[in-house]
Design a protein around this motif. Structure first.
Motif, PDB file in Angstrom:
ATOM      1  N   HIS A  53       0.816  -1.208   0.000  1.00 60.69           N
ATOM      2  CA  HIS A  53       0.000   0.000   0.000  1.00 60.69           C
ATOM      3  C   HIS A  53       0.857   1.271   0.000  1.00 60.69           C
ATOM      4  O   HIS A  53       0.495   2.247  -0.634  1.00 60.69           O
ATOM      5  CB  HIS A  53      -0.926   0.033   1.213  1.00 60.69           C
ATOM      6  N   ARG A  88      -1.773   3.416  -1.805  1.00 58.05           N
ATOM      7  CA  ARG A  88      -2.774   2.889  -2.739  1.00 58.05           C
ATOM      8  C   ARG A  88      -3.562   1.755  -2.096  1.00 58.05           C
ATOM      9  O   ARG A  88      -2.991   0.874  -1.459  1.00 58.05           O
ATOM     10  CB  ARG A  88      -2.086   2.328  -3.990  1.00 58.05           C
ATOM     11  N   SER A 134      -6.734  -0.986  -3.285  1.00 58.45           N
ATOM     12  CA  SER A 134      -7.581  -1.488  -4.370  1.00 58.45           C
ATOM     13  C   SER A 134      -9.047  -1.311  -3.981  1.00 58.45           C
ATOM     14  O   SER A 134      -9.374  -1.142  -2.807  1.00 58.45           O
ATOM     15  CB  SER A 134      -7.284  -2.964  -4.644  1.00 58.45           C
ATOM     16  N   ALA A 135      -9.919  -1.380  -4.957  1.00 58.46           N
ATOM     17  CA  ALA A 135     -11.354  -1.231  -4.718  1.00 58.46           C
ATOM     18  C   ALA A 135     -11.873  -2.257  -3.718  1.00 58.46           C
ATOM     19  O   ALA A 135     -12.754  -1.961  -2.910  1.00 58.46           O
ATOM     20  CB  ALA A 135     -12.117  -1.340  -6.033  1.00 58.46           C
ATOM     21  N   GLU A 178     -10.449  -3.405  -1.159  1.00 56.13           N
ATOM     22  CA  GLU A 178      -9.963  -3.180   0.202  1.00 56.13           C
ATOM     23  C   GLU A 178     -10.663  -2.041   0.938  1.00 56.13           C
ATOM     24  O   GLU A 178     -10.427  -1.843   2.120  1.00 56.13           O
ATOM     25  CB  GLU A 178      -8.457  -2.859   0.171  1.00 56.13           C
ATOM     26  N   ARG A 235     -13.998   1.686  -4.479  1.00 54.95           N
ATOM     27  CA  ARG A 235     -13.293   2.415  -5.527  1.00 54.95           C
ATOM     28  C   ARG A 235     -11.835   2.478  -5.128  1.00 54.95           C
ATOM     29  O   ARG A 235     -11.526   2.693  -3.956  1.00 54.95           O
ATOM     30  CB  ARG A 235     -13.842   3.830  -5.652  1.00 54.95           C
ATOM     31  N   PRO A 236     -10.928   2.269  -6.075  1.00 55.01           N
ATOM     32  CA  PRO A 236      -9.508   2.350  -5.702  1.00 55.01           C
ATOM     33  C   PRO A 236      -9.168   3.743  -5.162  1.00 55.01           C
ATOM     34  O   PRO A 236      -9.713   4.744  -5.632  1.00 55.01           O
ATOM     35  CB  PRO A 236      -8.761   2.065  -7.003  1.00 55.01           C
TER      36      PRO A 236
END
Length: 181
Positions: free
Chosen positions: A40, A53, A55-56, A58, A63-64
């Motif tokens: 991340h 970062r 991901s969607a 998570e 949405r990412p």
């Protein structure tokens, strides 16, 4: 009931970095406490700049999320990674940014307890009037939403909400006004 132990210097330093991180990047507590190094928190090799970062899958908003780490946060993180985090782990391995001394991710209850203890000690307030980690996210967002041009849209984007209606209702409704009083 277990007796509470006083947090040590390393725990307080970790809490300070965690709170500063959450002020700069107000993600939900579960995401914050499970930030993986290189999963991340990513350092771009060409520029040396860092990003966070998710991901969607998570995040709650599906949405990412991508956040650029500010230079002041990057400086604090570099110092934390080079000193405090290493001392906390004392030779153990961990892939998470904010580990316990055993290498596991900190738990929200641990962080909230420390935050409440420190808040209570500093402000001499009743336990029920102390702050928690989610309130930090709320305060940052409510302030951003009111102070920044296009505030609702920016705050919604910052939080990863699917639309501005959620942000509008939560941060500009009765609850949002109460946060800033």
């Amino acid at each position: 009931k277990r007796a509470r132990t006083q947090p040590n210097r390393l725990s307080l330093e970790q809490l300070a970095v965690l709170l500063f991180f959450n002020l700069c990047i107000p993600v939900r507590a579960n995401n914050l406490l499970h930030i993986g190094l290189e999963e991340h928190l990513i350092k771009e090799t060409s520029s040396g700049r860092w990003e966070v970062r998710f991901s969607a899958e998570e995040v709650k908003g599906q949405r990412p999320l991508i956040y650029e780490v500010t230079p002041s946060l990057q400086k604090r993180l570099e110092h934390y990674l080079a000193t405090t985090r290493k001392q906390i782990l004392d030779g153990r391995d961990s892939d998470v940014l904010f580990p316990t001394r055993h290498g596991n991710p900190l738990e929200g209850t641990q962080v909230n307890r420390m935050l409440k203890d420190q808040d209570q000690a500093c402000r001499s307030v009743a336990r029920e009037d102390t702050k928690n980690l989610h309130l930090v996210r709320d305060l940052v967002t409510a302030t951003c939403a009111r102070k920044v041009r296009q505030g609702v849209r920016e705050a919604s984007k910052l939080l990863g909400h699917k639309n501005t209606a959620v942000t509008q209702g939560h941060y500009f409704g009765h609850y949002g006004r109460q946060l800033l009083l």
